[in-house]
Design an enzyme around this catalytic site. Structure first.
Site, PDB file in Angstrom:
ATOM      1  N   LYS A 182      41.979  18.986  36.214  1.00  0.00           N
ATOM      2  CA  LYS A 182      41.863  19.588  37.547  1.00  0.00           C
ATOM      3  C   LYS A 182      40.461  20.178  37.653  1.00  0.00           C
ATOM      4  O   LYS A 182      40.187  21.268  37.165  1.00  0.00           O
ATOM      5  CB  LYS A 182      42.920  20.679  37.705  1.00  0.00           C
ATOM      6  CG  LYS A 182      43.362  20.931  39.130  1.00  0.00           C
ATOM      7  CD  LYS A 182      42.293  21.476  40.050  1.00  0.00           C
ATOM      8  CE  LYS A 182      42.063  22.951  39.887  1.00  0.00           C
ATOM      9  NZ  LYS A 182      40.941  23.433  40.697  1.00  0.00           N
ATOM     10  N   GLU A 257      38.834  29.922  28.020  1.00  0.00           N
ATOM     11  CA  GLU A 257      37.388  30.138  27.841  1.00  0.00           C
ATOM     12  C   GLU A 257      36.917  30.910  29.071  1.00  0.00           C
ATOM     13  O   GLU A 257      36.821  30.339  30.156  1.00  0.00           O
ATOM     14  CB  GLU A 257      36.655  28.798  27.753  1.00  0.00           C
ATOM     15  CG  GLU A 257      36.960  27.986  26.510  1.00  0.00           C
ATOM     16  CD  GLU A 257      36.363  28.580  25.255  1.00  0.00           C
ATOM     17  OE1 GLU A 257      35.587  29.554  25.351  1.00  0.00           O
ATOM     18  OE2 GLU A 257      36.683  28.077  24.171  1.00  0.00           O
ATOM     19  N   CYS A 291      28.405  30.956  31.258  1.00  0.00           N
ATOM     20  CA  CYS A 291      29.304  31.992  30.723  1.00  0.00           C
ATOM     21  C   CYS A 291      28.686  32.767  29.568  1.00  0.00           C
ATOM     22  O   CYS A 291      28.923  33.958  29.423  1.00  0.00           O
ATOM     23  CB  CYS A 291      30.605  31.347  30.262  1.00  0.00           C
ATOM     24  SG  CYS A 291      30.348  30.006  29.087  1.00  0.00           S
ATOM     25  N   GLU A 390      30.077  40.873  34.829  1.00  0.00           N
ATOM     26  CA  GLU A 390      29.444  39.552  34.806  1.00  0.00           C
ATOM     27  C   GLU A 390      28.954  39.228  36.216  1.00  0.00           C
ATOM     28  O   GLU A 390      29.739  39.190  37.161  1.00  0.00           O
ATOM     29  CB  GLU A 390      30.466  38.494  34.361  1.00  0.00           C
ATOM     30  CG  GLU A 390      29.869  37.108  34.268  1.00  0.00           C
ATOM     31  CD  GLU A 390      30.898  36.033  33.923  1.00  0.00           C
ATOM     32  OE1 GLU A 390      31.978  36.021  34.524  1.00  0.00           O
ATOM     33  OE2 GLU A 390      30.600  35.213  33.039  1.00  0.00           O
TER      34      GLU A 390
END
Ligand code: NAD
Length: 488
Positions: A182, A257, A291, A390
């Protein structure tokens, strides 16, 4: 069918049982080009419940044969797929770029290489990941088999749409699982286009399927009763929902993750130029939408002024590399879309209201498209959101420190734990700090990098489980112990 996908002929259907098919769902995805905000398409398939069920049935059916296929045959199909990805690499990268905005030379080519290498690396394991056996002195021979889970799935983000596919699909297929991918609703085209290559490589129908869609499709997958594992890459908030849906449905296995706010710690004795180069590259690669980007930079006071001068100059030079992702020589493209642009610029605006001092950058480049100057804040308040959250853009924060003890405490004072870097020429200090970091990965005199053979992933809220290396194969298998009575 030959590979003929391009910006004028975009793949907009689902890929189920080796065929491109229309979605049964009437809702569609709309996509925009981040270089100018223009509409690319508003009729891209969004898989609904019926589509997911059909794909799962196909994957269940295919799983029986795929896990029993001779290892060499499975390996050869995966090798062929890797070759095809490379052969059509420029076209695949262009299909990502149209909605992601990442230039080919600086990012697209890397992603294609990563994906192809993931298929080759994992294919190489197929006849080497054989399990264990323990001797029969006590009268029983013990055989431990690594068995596939069955139907597995991956839900992936937009920031590395092709590379992420390799990291998830390749170990799943190598270990005999079938896989439903997906892609992100922001970058569906490069994934959907792979359908043509899946068929050409010789994967049997149902082994590798692609369902474009948004979070609603992801939720159907995460809560599906007949999907045995979901490997997710994305934000922490979605990761938590996925884990909850997995637990509430069939306790499917999860790999998560997730995000990061990774520290780079530069000591007085570091090689200055090396530290500056790695820190500047880390936060600007893929426009900071990475990331494991080193987004908190801590510099010891003896080297602080020199580092700041070098880092500022490096970021100013990076600003000159920002531009149209289609243009020759552009290394840094726009942010992925309006929402991400507003999110990142929001952090920058609020950051200037007492959270820190703007050292460099902070402004939009041009008037159309989502281009932004690489941005650095110094003297940041450790409690401020620019220091703790973040941002996921080309924005870093810098602070000076006095002692190792103090900076290790600050580095670890976060719920994130993906990557960390230490810059020093003292090997003892480097290894001490590397072991003290609460993070899944640590660079010594480097930061924000990865290798196919070594585990990739985070601790604390940055994730659950690991990708890459043998760890990815373990994440897609269950061990079964068979006990043989040798006295019978
Ligand atoms: P996101 O969490 O918004 O979306 C990721 C995927 O999850 C998309 O495919 C999306 O459609 C799907 N999704 C959204 N809501 C869902 C739901 N309720 N149920 C199931 N699926 C759902 O993340 P993003 O904005 O696409 O990606 C950026 C984030 O990804 C950042 O936080 C970044 O740090 C993280 N990331 C982590 C890694 C890593 O390896 N650790 C790598 C790349 C990106």
């Amino acid at each position: 069918m030959a590979f003929s996908w391009n910006e004028k002929n975009l793949p907009k259907q689902l890929f189920i049982n080796n065929e491109f098919v229309d979605s049964k769902n009437s809702k569609k995805l709309s996509l925009y080009n981040p270089k100018d905000g223009s509409l690319i398409a508003d009729d891209v398939a969004l898989a609904g419940e019926e589509d997911v069920d059909i794909a799962v049935a196909g994957a269940e059916n295919a799983a029986k044969g795929w896990k029993k296929l001779a290892p060499t045959e499975r390996r050869n199909i995966m090798y062929k797929f890797a070759d095809l990805i490379e052969k059509h690499g420029k076209d695949i990268a262009a299909l990502s770029r149209i909605s992601l905005g990442a230039p080919y030379g600086a990012f697209g080519a890397f992603e294609i290489g990563l994906c192809a290498e993931a298929f080759r690396y994992n294919a190489g394991w197929i006849d080497k990941f054989g399990g264990e056996s323990w001797p029969q002195e006590d009268g029983f021979l013990k055989i431990v088999r690594n068995e596939p889970l069955g139907v597995t799935a991956g839900i992936v983000p937009w920031n590395g749409p092709v590379g992420t596919i390799g990291l998830k699909v390749a170990p799943a297929l190598a270990t005999g699982n079938t896989f439903i991918l997906k892609p992100s609703e922001k970058t569906p085209f490069s994934s959907a286009a792979l359908g043509t290559l899946i068929k050409e490589a010789g994967f049997p129908p149902g082994v590798f399927q692609i369902l474009t869609g948004d979070g609603s499709t992801g939720a159907l997958i995460a809560s599906h009763m007949r999907i045995r594992k979901v490997s997710f890459t994305g934000s922490i908030s979605t990761g938590k929902k996925i884990q909850e849906m997995a637990a509430k449905s069939n306790l499917k296995r999860v790999t998560l993750e997730l995000g990061g706010k990774s520290p780079a710690v530069v000591f007085d004795d570091a090689n200055l130029e090396n530290a500056v180069t790695w820190c500047a590259n880390a936060i600007t690669a893929n426009t900071g939408q990475v990331c494991f980007a080193a987004s908190r930079v801590y510099v010891q006071e003896g080297i602080y002024e020199k580092f700041i001068a070098g880092y500022k100059a490096a970021m100013e030079a990076k600003a000159k590399e920002v531009g149209d992702p289609e243009a020759e020589g552009t290394n840094i493209g726009p942010l992925v879309d309006k929402a991400q642009f507003e999110r990142v610029t929001g952090f920058i605006e609020r950051g200037q209201k007492g959270q820190g001092t703007l050292l460099v950058g902070g402004k939009r480049i041009g008037t159309s498209g989502f281009y932004l100057e690489p941005t650095v804040f110094t003297d940041v308040d450790i409690k401020s959101e620019i220091h703790t959250e973040e941002i996921f853009g080309p924005v870093s924060v810098v602070r000076s420190f006095k002692t190792e003890e103090e900076i290790m405490e600050l580095s670890n004072n976060t719920n994130f734990g993906l990557m960390a870097g230490v810059f020093t020429q003292d090997i003892n200090k480097a290894l001490r700090v590397a072991s003290d970091f609460e993070s899944g990965m640590v660079g010594v005199n480097c930061v924000s990098m990865m290798f196919m053979c070594a585990p990739f992933g985070g601790v604390k809220e940055s994730g659950v489980g690991r990708e890459c290396g043998i760890h990815a194969l373990r994440a897609f298998t269950e061990t079964k112990t068979i006990m043989v009575n040798m006295n019978y």
